[in-house]
Design a protein around this motif. Structure first.
Motif, short mmCIF file in Angstrom:
data_model
loop_
_atom_site.label_atom_id
_atom_site.label_comp_id
_atom_site.label_asym_id
_atom_site.label_seq_id
_atom_site.Cartn_x
_atom_site.Cartn_y
_atom_site.Cartn_z
N LEU A 186 97.65 61.55 38.27
CA LEU A 186 97.02 63.10 37.05
C LEU A 186 97.79 64.20 36.84
N GLN B 289 100.97 63.72 34.29
CA GLN B 289 100.54 63.58 33.20
C GLN B 289 99.70 64.39 32.50
N ASN B 290 98.74 65.26 33.22
CA ASN B 290 97.84 65.98 32.63
C ASN B 290 99.14 67.59 32.09
N ALA C 83 101.53 66.31 29.32
CA ALA C 83 100.12 66.93 28.20
C ALA C 83 100.75 67.73 27.27
N LEU C 84 100.94 68.67 28.45
CA LEU C 84 100.65 70.09 27.61
C LEU C 84 102.27 70.73 27.16
N GLU D 211 98.80 72.07 38.65
CA GLU D 211 98.68 70.80 37.88
C GLU D 211 97.34 70.02 39.19
N ILE E 160 93.15 70.03 40.36
CA ILE E 160 93.06 68.79 41.31
C ILE E 160 92.28 68.76 42.47
N THR F 276 87.79 65.50 37.68
CA THR F 276 88.93 64.13 37.54
C THR F 276 87.64 63.06 37.07
#
Length: 224
Positions: free
Chosen positions: A41, A44-45, A48-49, A200, A204, A211
């Motif tokens: 996660l 991926q986050n 993505a940014l 990130e 989390i 999440t």
């Protein structure tokens, strides 16, 4: 606490307990899975940014600074006239950050594969570790693989994006060519990607409820 949230946390607590030392009667896979989900996660986050247009340049932790040979961030030292121009330097930095995005496109699947296949020897220590413990672990396991994977993409990006401004900058510095520039940007992009993933991960751990993952909520929620 609502009934649904209580059930989620209790189920997470049960999984957490199964993985604690001394609980030998049940499988001990849950903490390893929690670290994999955490890294999945977080990465991926982060990507993505970073892979959005301007992702590196607009990031507070990932922006690529100008190489020291171009005067670094402050433009100190003896520079050619062209590199003394703030307008030119801003334009150049944007192009270098765009090139970093091309490298990150190659890096993203490599990180995903590493998370799926990496051997996690002490998941309990990583769960209880610092805010970026899992990111540091993954980076140590991958070594220079991420950096090396990005060099071709960044080299291509330097040639694709406004070659005039980049070429002009390179020509103004003796003994500095596109290959050397690509290596420099790749090293910086490597640091930037791990910084973004670490940020990130910290987020989390600080608020696992966001999440909506029962395992992450249970495991990391209990540690707060």
């Amino acid at each position: 606490m609502t009934t649904n949230r209580r059930q989620i946390l209790l189920s997470g607590a049960a999984l957490f307990a199964l993985a604690l030392p001394g609980c030998q009667s049940m499988p001990t896979f849950s903490l390893t899975e929690a670290i994999r989900r955490l890294l999945t996660l977080a990465s991926q986050n982060a990507f993505a940014l970073l892979l959005q247009p301007g992702g590196f340049y607009d990031s507070s932790v990932a922006r690529i600074s100008l190489p020291d040979r171009f005067g670094g961030e402050r433009g100190a030292g003896i520079l050619s006239v062209v590199l003394q121009s703030r307008q030119f330097r801003d334009r150049l930095q944007r192009q270098l950050n765009r090139a970093a995005e091309k490298g990150a496109e190659r890096a993203a699947p490599l990180v995903a594969d590493a998370v799926r296949n990496i051997s996690i020897e002490d998941a309990d220590a990583l769960v209880r570790g610092g805010p970026q413990a899992a990111t540091a672990f993954l980076r140590g396991k991958m070594g220079p693989a991420l950096l090396e994977s990005m060099v071709p993409g960044i080299s291509d990006g330097l040639r694709l994006f406004d070659d005039q401004v980049i070429g002009q900058a390179v020509r103004s510095v003796t003994g500095f060519d596109i290959a050397a520039l690509a290596q420099d940007i790749s090293r910086k992009a490597d640091d930037s990607i791990w910084a973004a993933i670490g940020l990130e991960e910290s987020a989390i751990r600080a608020d696992p409820q966001k999440t909506n993952d029962p395992l992450l909520m249970g495991v990391f929620g209990l540690l707060k």
